[in-house]
Design an enzyme around this catalytic site. Structure first.
Site, PDB file in Angstrom:
ATOM      1  N   GLU A 177      34.479   4.570 -33.651  1.00  0.00           N
ATOM      2  CA  GLU A 177      34.536   4.061 -32.283  1.00  0.00           C
ATOM      3  C   GLU A 177      35.932   3.593 -31.868  1.00  0.00           C
ATOM      4  O   GLU A 177      36.135   2.399 -31.581  1.00  0.00           O
ATOM      5  CB  GLU A 177      33.546   2.908 -32.088  1.00  0.00           C
ATOM      6  CG  GLU A 177      32.103   3.295 -32.340  1.00  0.00           C
ATOM      7  CD  GLU A 177      31.128   2.198 -31.934  1.00  0.00           C
ATOM      8  OE1 GLU A 177      31.563   1.153 -31.425  1.00  0.00           O
ATOM      9  OE2 GLU A 177      29.928   2.396 -32.126  1.00  0.00           O
ATOM     10  N   GLU A 211      25.277   6.099 -36.264  1.00  0.00           N
ATOM     11  CA  GLU A 211      24.678   4.762 -36.091  1.00  0.00           C
ATOM     12  C   GLU A 211      23.636   4.841 -34.995  1.00  0.00           C
ATOM     13  O   GLU A 211      23.846   5.491 -33.978  1.00  0.00           O
ATOM     14  CB  GLU A 211      25.712   3.722 -35.624  1.00  0.00           C
ATOM     15  CG  GLU A 211      26.649   3.242 -36.675  1.00  0.00           C
ATOM     16  CD  GLU A 211      27.659   2.227 -36.129  1.00  0.00           C
ATOM     17  OE1 GLU A 211      27.351   1.517 -35.152  1.00  0.00           O
ATOM     18  OE2 GLU A 211      28.756   2.168 -36.687  1.00  0.00           O
TER      19      GLU A 211
HETATM   20  C1  GCO Z   1      29.658   0.073 -34.057  1.00  0.00           C
HETATM   21  C2  GCO Z   1      29.743  -1.164 -34.528  1.00  0.00           C
HETATM   22  C3  GCO Z   1      28.781  -1.744 -35.451  1.00  0.00           C
HETATM   23  C4  GCO Z   1      27.934  -2.753 -34.764  1.00  0.00           C
HETATM   24  C5  GCO Z   1      26.762  -2.076 -34.135  1.00  0.00           C
HETATM   25  C6  GCO Z   1      25.790  -3.004 -33.480  1.00  0.00           C
HETATM   26  O1  GCO Z   1      30.199   0.934 -34.754  1.00  0.00           O
HETATM   27  O2  GCO Z   1      29.129   0.190 -32.981  1.00  0.00           O
HETATM   28  O3  GCO Z   1      30.755  -0.844 -35.304  1.00  0.00           O
HETATM   29  O4  GCO Z   1      29.617  -2.299 -36.383  1.00  0.00           O
HETATM   30  O5  GCO Z   1      27.516  -3.696 -35.646  1.00  0.00           O
HETATM   31  O6  GCO Z   1      27.216  -1.208 -33.145  1.00  0.00           O
HETATM   32  O7  GCO Z   1      26.354  -3.597 -32.363  1.00  0.00           O
END
Ligand code: GCO
Length: 459
Positions: free
Chosen positions: A159, A345
Site C-alpha cells: 500500500e 488482505e
Molecule cells: C494495510 C494495513 C494493515 C491494516 C489493515 C486493517 O495493509 O491495509 O497495512 O496493516 O492493519 O488494513 O486496517
C-alpha cells in the site's frame, strides 16, 4: 490446476514487539508511537503480540488453521538498523521463520516494506530523498539472497498510497509529515522506484521459479445512485485514486497532467526511471476491505465525494460490501490484463470481542463477513478470473497503527493485558473448515475433512 493459496497476513511492526532486541534499530513507527496524541489510545508496539519470541507458536496456529501460505513483512530496521550496516541477527530471525514455515508446508509470502522505514533513513529525509531508493536497493540485495533458499513469493511494497498520502501529505501516519504536493509526488515516485529495484533484485538474486509483485489498495467504489452524474463521478474517483499507481506500473507513464489529488504535481523523473517502475511483475496483490459510495459533488475539490455506503450490515464501523471483492479484482484484471492476482488482505474489525463462558471468542459478525467474501471467491473462480490466493487480515489481533489495540481484526485474540496468550475465535474455525473443504476439492488426498460445515461445491 495450479495450487490456490489460502493464508493469513500480518505485518512486522504490528505483531513482532521485541523492538530493542536482536540488534533491531528504531523505525518511523517507533518514533510515531512516542509522539503525543499520534496513537489514539496512547499505546505502542514495544511488545504487541510478542511474535518475536512466540513465532513458533504462531506457526503452529497457522498449521491448525490449515493455511498453505502466510504473508508477513520483514522489519527493515532488523536487517539494517542504521539503514546501512547489516545485522546478522535480524537475517537469522527471518531465516528461521521461513525455514520453519516451509518445513510445515506453509508457503512464505514475504513483504519487503510494510510502512516501517528505519528512523535513521527518515532522519536523512525519508522517502522525500531519492537516496532512500538506494537504501532500499541495498536492503533488497541483502535480504532477498539471504532468504532465497526458502522463499519463492516476494511482495515489494504494501500500500504505497498510505505511505505517501497518510505518511507525508496528511501526516496522520508515520513519519507524520505534511509536505507540499510536489514533495509528495517525489515520495510516490521514490516508492515506485524502490518497487522496481525489488523486482530486479528478485530476478537477479532470487530463485528462478520465484515470483514478485506489489500490493496496492485500490479504492473500490460504486455510484451512490444510478444517476448518470453519479456514475461519471464514480469513474472519475476510480481514475483519480487508482490510475496514479496502476498506469506507471503497467504502462510506464504517470497520468497526463499530474495527480489531481496533489494539485497536478509531478515528480522529478530521471532517465530510465519509468522503465524501472514498469519492470514486469508476476502478480498483483490487492488489499480489499470495504467500498465507497461515490456521488457527484461540484463543491468538492475533485468534483466527487466518497462516503461509506449506507444501509449495509457493518462491523466495527466497516460496512460489508462483499461484491466489491469480485468487481475490483475483475475490473483490474480486465483493464490491465493482469494474469495473476492475490487478495493480499481482506478482513473486518471486531466490536466487543471478549471470551464467552465457553472460553471461546464469538465473533459471528466476522464469520458472516467471511461467508459472504468466500461466495465472491467462488464467483471469481466460476468466471475464470485468475485469482491465485486469498489472505485474511489478520492471523491475530495486533497493533492497528493509529488505533492502537482498539480495532482487532484477528482470527485469534491476544491477551495484551496479560502474557500475550492466544485464543482462537469462532472465525478461526470457520476459515479452517472452509480451507479444509476447498483444499479437498483441489488435493483430495492431503486435505482433512471436518464436519462443521457443508462442503462447498467443487467446480
Ligand atoms: C494495510 C494495513 C494493515 C491494516 C489493515 C486493517 O495493509 O491495509 O497495512 O496493516 O492493519 O488494513 O486496517
Amino acid at each position: 490446476m495450479s495450487i490456490f493459496y489460502y493464508g493469513a497476513a500480518t505485518a512486522a511492526f504490528q505483531i513482532e514487539g521485541g523492538v530493542a532486541e536482536g540488534g533491531r534499530g528504531a523505525s518511523i513507527w517507533d518514533t510515531m508511537c512516542r509522539r503525543p496524541g499520534a496513537i489514539f489510545t496512547g499505546e505502542n508496539a514495544d511488545i504487541s503480540c510478542d511474535h518475536f519470541h512466540r513465532w513458533e507458536e504462531d506457526i503452529r496456529w497457522l498449521k491448525k488453521l490449515g493455511a498453505n501460505a502466510y504473508r508477513f513483512s520483514i522489519s527493515w530496521s532488523r536487517i539494517l538498523p542504521d539503514g546501512k550496516t547489516v545485522n546478522p541477527q535480524g537475517i537469522e530471525f527471518y531465516q528461521r521463520l521461513c525455514r520453519s514455515l516451509r518445513q510445515n508446508g506453509i508457503e512464505p509470502f514475504v513483504t519487503l516494506y510494510h510502512w516501517d522505514l528505519p528512523q535513521a533513513l527518515e532522519d536523512r529525509g525519508g522517502w522525500t530523498n531519492r537516496e532512500t531508493v538506494s537504501a532500499f536497493r541495498h536492503y533488497a540485495e541483502t535480504v532477498i539472497p539471504a532468504l532465497t533458499p526458502d522463499v519463492r513469493h516476494w511482495m515489494t511494497l504494501n500500500e504505497p498510497w498510505c505511505s505517501a498520502v497518510f505518511g507525508y501529505y496528511q501526516g496522520v501516519q508515520a513519519p507524520g509529515r505534511k509536505e507540499s504536493p510536489a514533495a509528495v509526488a517525489d515520495v510516490i515516485h521514490h516508492l515506485l522506484l524502490a518497487h522496481g529495484y525489488g523486482v530486479r533484485t528478485v530476478r537477479q538474486e532470487g530463485a528462478s521459479d520465484s515470483e514478485v509483485g506489489i500490493v496496492l489498495n485500490p479504492v473500490a467504489s460504486y455510484p451512490a445512485t444510478p444517476s448518470e452524474v453519479d456514475r461519471a463521478a464514480c469513474e472519475q474517483c476510480w481514475r483519480d485514486e487508482n490510475d496514479w499507481w496502476l498506469e506507471p506500473l503497467y504502462h510506464g507513464e504517470y497520468p497526463i497532467g499530474g495527480w489531481r489529488n496533489l494539485y497536478d504535481a509531478r515528480p522529478h523523473i530521471e532517465q530510465g526511471d519509468m522503465a524501472l517502475i514498469a519492470e514486469p511483475c508476476d502478480f498483483l496483490g490487492l488489499n480489499l476491505y470495504s467500498a465507497m459510495a461515490v456521488s457527484c459533488d461540484w463543491g468538492a475539490p475533485l468534483g466527487w465525494r466518497a462516503d461509506l455506503p449506507a444501509g449495509r450490515p457493518s462491523l466495527g464501523g466497516m460496512p460489508f460490501v462483499p461484491e466489491a471483492i469480485h468487481d475490483t479484482v475483475t475490473k483490474i484484471h480486465e483493464q490491465y490484463q493482469v494474469e495473476k492476482i492475490y487478495i493480499a488482505e481482506n478482513g473486518v474489525p471486531g466490536a466487543n470481542e471478549v471470551p464467552g463462558l465457553d472460553g471461546m471468542v464469538h465473533d459471528p459478525g466476522r464469520v458472516e463477513y467471511l461467508r459472504l467474501v468466500f461466495e465472491q471467491l467462488e464467483r471469481l473462480r466460476r468466471n475464470n478470473v485468475p485469482l491465485a490466493g486469498y489472505f485474511v487480515w489478520t492471523l491475530m489481533d495486533n497493533f492497528e497503527w493509529i488505533w492502537g489495540y482498539s480495532r482487532p481484526f484477528g482470527l485469534i485474540s491476544v491477551d495484551f493485558k496479560g502474557n500475550q496468550d492466544r485464543t482462537p475465535k469462532e472465525s478461526f474455525y470457520y476459515y479452517r473448515d472452509y480451507i479444509a473443504n476447498r483444499r479437498m476439492c483441489e488435493t483430495p488426498l492431503e486435505a482433512t475433512y471436518s464436519k462443521r460445515q457443508e462442503p462447498v461445491d467443487c467446480l
